[in-house]
Design a protein around this motif. Structure first.
Motif, mmCIF file in Angstrom:
data_model
loop_
_atom_site.group_PDB
_atom_site.id
_atom_site.type_symbol
_atom_site.label_atom_id
_atom_site.label_comp_id
_atom_site.label_asym_id
_atom_site.label_seq_id
_atom_site.Cartn_x
_atom_site.Cartn_y
_atom_site.Cartn_z
ATOM 1 N N ASN A 130 -9.214 -6.057 8.594
ATOM 2 C CA ASN A 130 -10.362 -5.745 7.752
ATOM 3 C C ASN A 130 -10.074 -5.877 6.262
ATOM 4 O O ASN A 130 -11.008 -5.993 5.459
ATOM 5 C CB ASN A 130 -10.823 -4.316 8.077
ATOM 6 C CG ASN A 130 -11.775 -3.753 7.048
ATOM 7 O OD1 ASN A 130 -12.934 -4.150 6.984
ATOM 8 N ND2 ASN A 130 -11.282 -2.834 6.222
ATOM 9 N N GLY A 157 -12.714 0.136 6.725
ATOM 10 C CA GLY A 157 -11.447 0.325 7.415
ATOM 11 C C GLY A 157 -11.135 1.778 7.675
ATOM 12 O O GLY A 157 -10.679 2.149 8.771
ATOM 13 N N ASP A 202 -2.745 -0.618 4.185
ATOM 14 C CA ASP A 202 -3.507 -0.947 2.988
ATOM 15 C C ASP A 202 -2.514 -1.090 1.846
ATOM 16 O O ASP A 202 -1.413 -0.562 1.912
ATOM 17 C CB ASP A 202 -4.513 0.168 2.665
ATOM 18 C CG ASP A 202 -5.647 -0.286 1.768
ATOM 19 O OD1 ASP A 202 -6.800 -0.305 2.229
ATOM 20 O OD2 ASP A 202 -5.391 -0.616 0.591
ATOM 21 N N ALA A 242 -7.396 0.087 5.401
ATOM 22 C CA ALA A 242 -7.783 1.370 5.994
ATOM 23 C C ALA A 242 -7.813 2.528 5.007
ATOM 24 O O ALA A 242 -8.071 3.665 5.402
ATOM 25 C CB ALA A 242 -6.830 1.714 7.145
ATOM 26 N N VAL A 300 -5.310 -1.041 11.885
ATOM 27 C CA VAL A 300 -6.477 -1.244 11.026
ATOM 28 C C VAL A 300 -5.971 -1.540 9.625
ATOM 29 O O VAL A 300 -5.272 -0.713 9.022
ATOM 30 C CB VAL A 300 -7.400 -0.013 10.988
ATOM 31 C CG1 VAL A 300 -8.582 -0.271 10.050
ATOM 32 C CG2 VAL A 300 -7.893 0.347 12.381
ATOM 33 N N THR A 301 -6.283 -2.711 9.095
ATOM 34 C CA THR A 301 -5.906 -3.021 7.719
ATOM 35 C C THR A 301 -7.081 -2.749 6.787
ATOM 36 O O THR A 301 -8.231 -2.682 7.214
ATOM 37 C CB THR A 301 -5.449 -4.485 7.566
ATOM 38 O OG1 THR A 301 -6.565 -5.365 7.719
ATOM 39 C CG2 THR A 301 -4.380 -4.836 8.594
ATOM 40 N N THR A 312 -12.810 -8.998 9.585
ATOM 41 C CA THR A 312 -13.979 -8.757 8.749
ATOM 42 C C THR A 312 -14.293 -9.998 7.946
ATOM 43 O O THR A 312 -13.511 -10.408 7.090
ATOM 44 C CB THR A 312 -13.759 -7.563 7.803
ATOM 45 O OG1 THR A 312 -13.571 -6.379 8.586
ATOM 46 C CG2 THR A 312 -14.968 -7.367 6.896
#
Length: 266
Positions: free
Chosen positions: A89, A19, A37, A14, A11-12, A140
Motif C-alpha cells: 500500500n 494502511g 513504513d 501502515a 502491510v506497507t 494500492t
C-alpha cells in the motif's frame, strides 16, 4: 469475523491512512500483522494493535529499496511464521504538476516508491506465500491510474503502472497459488491528501471535496481498507489480476454535466 486467523500479513504504508486502517482490521480478524513504513509512526501503530490485543510488529522500511523490501519479507516470516498476505500500500503523492513541469528526479522518485515498491514486494514475497500454501497480494493503485484528471502526470503514470503490474504478476504466477489484485482509491482523507483537506477546511469548503462523484462525498480510509481485506481473503478466491475502484463512482463516467437525482439539469 476471523477470516485471517493465524495468517501472517505484511502491510506497507501502515503508519497512517489506508494502511494503518487495514493493519488494524487485519488484526481484528485474527491476522498477525507486520507493519512497514518509512515513518517512525509505524512503531506506534504496531503498539496500538498490540494494546488492543492483536499481534503486530512494526519496522521502518523504504519499500523502494529492494534490499529493504527483501529484509522486510524475511523479518515478517521470522516474526510471525510463514507469509500468507501482502498489502503493498505504501506510496507518495505528486501534487498537480503537469507533464511539462515534473523533473526527471521527481518522476524517478515517484516511480521508485509507487511502482518499484509493489514490484519488489511481489518479487520477494510471492515465493514465500507459495511456500506457505498460497495466499494473496493486494496493491494500492488509484483512480488516477484509470483516467486523467485525478493526479499529476508522474503520480498517474505510476498508478497506471501498478494496475498493469497486477495483471502481469497474476499471469506470471500461474500455478503458484498467489492471487494479485489492486484497489484504486478515489479521494480519501489520508496523510497523503492532508494538504487538500486542510485547505478545504481553512476555506470552509470541505463539503465540496469529492462532490464530483455520484455519492457526492470523499471517502474514509476504512472504506478502502475493507475492500483490500476482501481481496486478500478467501471471499475473493476467484478474483485475480483485477483493479477495483473504490471511488464513490467517480471513474464510472466520462466528464459530463451531472444531473442530480430529482432535479432538472441546468
Amino acid at each position: 469475523m476471523a477470516r485471517f486467523e493465524g495468517k501472517s500479513i505484511i502491510v506497507t504504508g501502515a503508519a497512517s491512512g489506508i494502511g494503518r486502517a487495514a493493519a488494524r482490521l487485519f488484526a481484528e480478524e485474527g491476522g498477525k500483522v507486520f507493519l512497514a513504513d518509512w515513518s517512525e509512526s509505524v512503531l506506534e501503530a504496531a503498539e496500538e494493535i498490540k494494546a488492543a490485543g492483536g499481534t503486530a510488529t512494526g519496522r521502518k522500511v523504504d519499500v523502494g529499496v529492494e534490499a529493504e523490501t527483501q529484509a522486510m519479507v524475511a523479518a515478517a516470516k521470522a516474526a510471525h511464521g510463514d507469509l500468507h498476505i501482502i498489502f503493498a500500500n505504501a506510496g507518495v503523492g505528486g501534487g498537480r504538476d503537469s507533464v511539462l513541469e515534473g523533473s526527471a528526479d521527481l518522476w524517478a522518485e515517484t516511480l521508485r516508491v509507487n511502482l518499484i515498491g509493489p514490484a519488489m514486494a511481489i518479487k520477494h514475497g510471492a515465493p514465500l506465500i507459495q511456500d506457505s500454501g498460497g495466499g494473496a497480494i493486494v496493491c494500492t493503485a488509484s483512480v488516477a491510474g484509470i483516467n486523467s484528471g485525478a493526479g499529476s502526470a508522474h503520480y498517474s503514470a505510476s498508478k497506471a503502472g501498478v494496475m498493469s503490474l497486477v495483471k502481469t504478476a497474476a499471469q506470471q504466477l500461474t500455478g503458484a497459488g498467489v492471487r494479485v489484485n489492486a484497489v484504486c482509491p478515489g479521494i480519501i482523507e489520508t496523510g497523503m491528501t492532508k494538504p487538500v483537506f486542510d485547505y478545504a477546511r481553512e476555506k470552509g469548503k470541505l463539503d465540496r471535496v469529492g462532490r464530483l462523484n455520484p455519492l457526492q462525498r470523499y471517502g474514509a480510509p476504512e472504506e478502502v481498507a475493507r475492500v483490500a481485506l476482501f481481496l486478500a481473503s478467501e471471499d475473493a478466491s476467484y478474483l485475480n489480476g483485477q483493479s477495483i475502484a473504490v471511488d464513490g463512482g467517480l471513474s464510472s463516467s466520462h466528464p459530463v454535466t451531472r444531473q442530480v437525482y430529482g432535479q432538472v439539469a441546468v
